[in-house]
Design an enzyme around this catalytic site. Structure first.
Site, PDB file in Angstrom:
ATOM      1  N   THR A 214       0.901  -1.149   0.000  1.00 25.96           N
ATOM      2  CA  THR A 214       0.000   0.000   0.000  1.00 25.96           C
ATOM      3  C   THR A 214       0.932   1.189   0.000  1.00 25.96           C
ATOM      4  O   THR A 214       2.105   1.052   0.324  1.00 25.96           O
ATOM      5  CB  THR A 214      -0.874  -0.017   1.277  1.00 25.96           C
ATOM      6  OG1 THR A 214      -1.909  -0.977   1.128  1.00 25.96           O
ATOM      7  CG2 THR A 214      -1.525   1.327   1.582  1.00 25.96           C
TER       8      THR A 214
ATOM      9  N   ILE B 225     -12.987  -5.329   0.278  1.00 24.67           N
ATOM     10  CA  ILE B 225     -12.449  -3.987   0.534  1.00 24.67           C
ATOM     11  C   ILE B 225     -11.606  -4.065   1.806  1.00 24.67           C
ATOM     12  O   ILE B 225     -12.027  -4.666   2.804  1.00 24.67           O
ATOM     13  CB  ILE B 225     -13.589  -2.966   0.685  1.00 24.67           C
ATOM     14  CG1 ILE B 225     -14.312  -2.805  -0.668  1.00 24.67           C
ATOM     15  CG2 ILE B 225     -13.057  -1.617   1.176  1.00 24.67           C
ATOM     16  CD1 ILE B 225     -15.632  -2.086  -0.569  1.00 24.67           C
TER      17      ILE B 225
ATOM     18  N   ASP C 290      -8.675  -2.087   4.616  1.00 29.26           N
ATOM     19  CA  ASP C 290      -8.715  -0.989   5.597  1.00 29.26           C
ATOM     20  C   ASP C 290      -8.387   0.370   5.004  1.00 29.26           C
ATOM     21  O   ASP C 290      -8.767   1.401   5.568  1.00 29.26           O
ATOM     22  CB  ASP C 290      -7.691  -1.280   6.708  1.00 29.26           C
ATOM     23  CG  ASP C 290      -6.272  -1.382   6.147  1.00 29.26           C
ATOM     24  OD1 ASP C 290      -6.074  -2.145   5.176  1.00 29.26           O
ATOM     25  OD2 ASP C 290      -5.365  -0.701   6.658  1.00 29.26           O
TER      26      ASP C 290
ATOM     27  N   THR D 185      -0.488   0.242   6.619  1.00 27.40           N
ATOM     28  CA  THR D 185      -0.314  -0.800   5.605  1.00 27.40           C
ATOM     29  C   THR D 185      -0.232  -2.135   6.328  1.00 27.40           C
ATOM     30  O   THR D 185       0.371  -2.236   7.396  1.00 27.40           O
ATOM     31  CB  THR D 185       0.959  -0.582   4.764  1.00 27.40           C
ATOM     32  OG1 THR D 185       1.182  -1.753   3.953  1.00 27.40           O
ATOM     33  CG2 THR D 185       2.198  -0.345   5.617  1.00 27.40           C
ATOM     34  N   GLY D 186      -0.854  -3.140   5.754  1.00 33.45           N
ATOM     35  CA  GLY D 186      -0.807  -4.452   6.394  1.00 33.45           C
ATOM     36  C   GLY D 186      -2.052  -5.248   6.088  1.00 33.45           C
ATOM     37  O   GLY D 186      -2.818  -4.904   5.180  1.00 33.45           O
ATOM     38  N   HIS D 187      -2.247  -6.281   6.859  1.00 33.07           N
ATOM     39  CA  HIS D 187      -3.368  -7.191   6.645  1.00 33.07           C
ATOM     40  C   HIS D 187      -4.660  -6.491   7.062  1.00 33.07           C
ATOM     41  O   HIS D 187      -5.012  -6.429   8.240  1.00 33.07           O
ATOM     42  CB  HIS D 187      -3.123  -8.463   7.454  1.00 33.07           C
ATOM     43  CG  HIS D 187      -4.054  -9.559   7.115  1.00 33.07           C
ATOM     44  ND1 HIS D 187      -3.806 -10.870   7.414  1.00 33.07           N
ATOM     45  CD2 HIS D 187      -5.252  -9.547   6.488  1.00 33.07           C
ATOM     46  CE1 HIS D 187      -4.815 -11.616   6.990  1.00 33.07           C
ATOM     47  NE2 HIS D 187      -5.695 -10.830   6.440  1.00 33.07           N
ATOM     48  N   GLY D 188      -5.361  -5.973   6.056  1.00 32.47           N
ATOM     49  CA  GLY D 188      -6.441  -5.032   6.294  1.00 32.47           C
ATOM     50  C   GLY D 188      -7.545  -5.506   7.215  1.00 32.47           C
ATOM     51  O   GLY D 188      -8.132  -4.710   7.955  1.00 32.47           O
TER      52      GLY D 188
HETATM   53  N1  ASP Z   1      -3.878  -2.843   3.936  1.00 34.92           N
HETATM   54  C1  ASP Z   1      -4.046  -3.228   2.570  1.00 34.92           C
HETATM   55  C2  ASP Z   1      -5.316  -4.023   2.435  1.00 34.92           C
HETATM   56  O1  ASP Z   1      -5.600  -4.847   3.301  1.00 34.92           O
HETATM   57  C3  ASP Z   1      -2.910  -4.037   2.041  1.00 34.92           C
HETATM   58  C4  ASP Z   1      -1.551  -3.649   2.520  1.00 34.92           C
HETATM   59  O2  ASP Z   1      -1.344  -2.595   3.070  1.00 34.92           O
HETATM   60  O3  ASP Z   1      -0.605  -4.417   2.326  1.00 34.92           O
HETATM   61  O4  ASP Z   1      -5.989  -3.868   1.465  1.00 34.92           O
END
Ligand code: ASP
Length: 336
Positions: free
Chosen positions: A201, A230, A232, A252-255
């Site tokens: 992200t 969708i 986060d 950023t991460g596992h939404g």
């Molecule tokens: N947070 C983003 C999502 O879950 C993906 C990411 O940041 O790696 O869509």
């Protein structure tokens, strides 16, 4: 140890412009995604390309702040540059859905007014962050999705592209690897987690010479997402938040975890109600709350005092920062 310091060139080059009020700290922090980013997996050339991409976004966003521009404009500029860079999972270079398409999410928030705009699941808008900004400034709504969001974009004259514009070979390979891993159990798509190929992200948080905070976030989401998933990033309070009375956050991460734990607003609430620093609040949420439950990722944060920081619980996060009193820095790995 790999750091790119560009203090001399950047601050010297920009300090001759219209200066921000001298004692008002301005600053910008950006990220290009967190995940299993390890030295062994990046060649020196790739590493340099990421540093260069981050540096360009920092330079151009910071130039706006130094010229007395707003934190919103600086954050938008930085995110737009990262969206246009195929290395990052946002705009050009976005990951693929299970159906081999791209569906993009983005959001923006103005810490001075708490106005916000977000778009989810758009397929043909070249720079989703610009559309999120239009939603904030030229609609009566906060979040638009899918075809309606695209119709609004057309009415506002935003640049449209074919969905294939977002294609990149390495993201397609990532989808194929994911499908191979999940092939035996397609109904479980999205349950096999490999941050190496799934995540990314881009985002920016900034403070301007008026002390106004802003946050902007844009993403292609997670590889192999389906059913209109969708994340986060477009959800105000989860992946993005800004409030002048506390801080501005881009995640950023596992939404799914960032939504359920309301990560961005939790960090700002801790700053506001516990009186802790933004860095302490970010570390508490990312390391003490998310990590134990398996939520991987990170955040960038700026607070009302102009403190620029980040926190992540993954081996790496593409990131950079620059402020009135600190030289520009870009970094990738945890030990950078
Ligand atoms: N947070 C983003 C999502 O879950 C993906 C990411 O940041 O790696 O869509």
């Amino acid at each position: 140890m790999r750091k790119t310091l560009m203090a001399a060139a950047l601050t010297t080059g920009l300090s001759t412009g219209t200066a921000a009020v001298a004692d008002t700290p301005v600053g910008l922090v950006i990220h290009g995604g967190a995940g299993t980013i390890e030295r062994a997996n990046l060649s020196p050339e790739q590493e340099q390309a990421y540093h260069d991409g981050l540096r360009l976004a920092l330079e151009q966003g910071y130039a706006i702040l130094q010229a007395g521009g707003s934190s919103l404009d600086a954050a938008i500029k930085a995110v737009t540059i990262l969206e246009d860079n195929p290395l990052f999972n946002a705009g050009k270079g976005a990951v693929y859905t299970w159906d081999e398409q791209h569906e993009l999410d983005a959001s923006i928030m103005d810490g001075a007014t708490l106005n916000a705009g977000a778009v989810a699941g758009v397929r043909t808008i070249k720079n989703p962050i610009l559309l999120a900004h239009k939603v904030m400034t030229e609609s009566v709504h906060v979040m638009l999705s899918g075809v309606g969001a695209e119709q609004f974009a057309v009415e506002k004259g935003l640049e449209q592209v074919d969905n294939s514009y977002f294609n990149t070979e390495f993201r397609y390979e990532a989808l194929k690897r994911m499908k191979a891993a999940e092939g035996a159990l397609p109904h479980q798509a999205g349950l096999v987690r490999d941050p190496n190929w799934q995540m990314g992200t881009v985002g920016a948080v900034a403070i301007d010479s008026n002390g106004n905070l802003a946050a902007a976030t844009s993403t292609g989401g997670m590889t192999g997402k389906r059913y209109g998933r969708i994340g986060d990033s477009p959800i105000i309070g989860a992946g993005n938040y800004a409030d002048n009375s506390s801080c501005a956050v881009s995640a950023t991460g596992h939404g799914e975890y960032f939504i359920r734990y309301q990560v961005a607003s939790d960090i700002c609430a801790r700053v506001k109600y516990q009186g802790v620093s933004a860095k302490a609040a970010a570390d508490a949420v990312i390391k003490d709350v998310l990590l134990p439950v398996g939520g991987t990722g990170g955040v960038i944060v700026v607070d009302a005092n102009g403190e620029l920081s980040w926190s992540f619980n993954t081996p790496g996060m593409y990131r950079g920062k620059i402020g009135s009193n600190q030289p520009a820095l870009t970094a990738i790995f945890a030990d950078d």
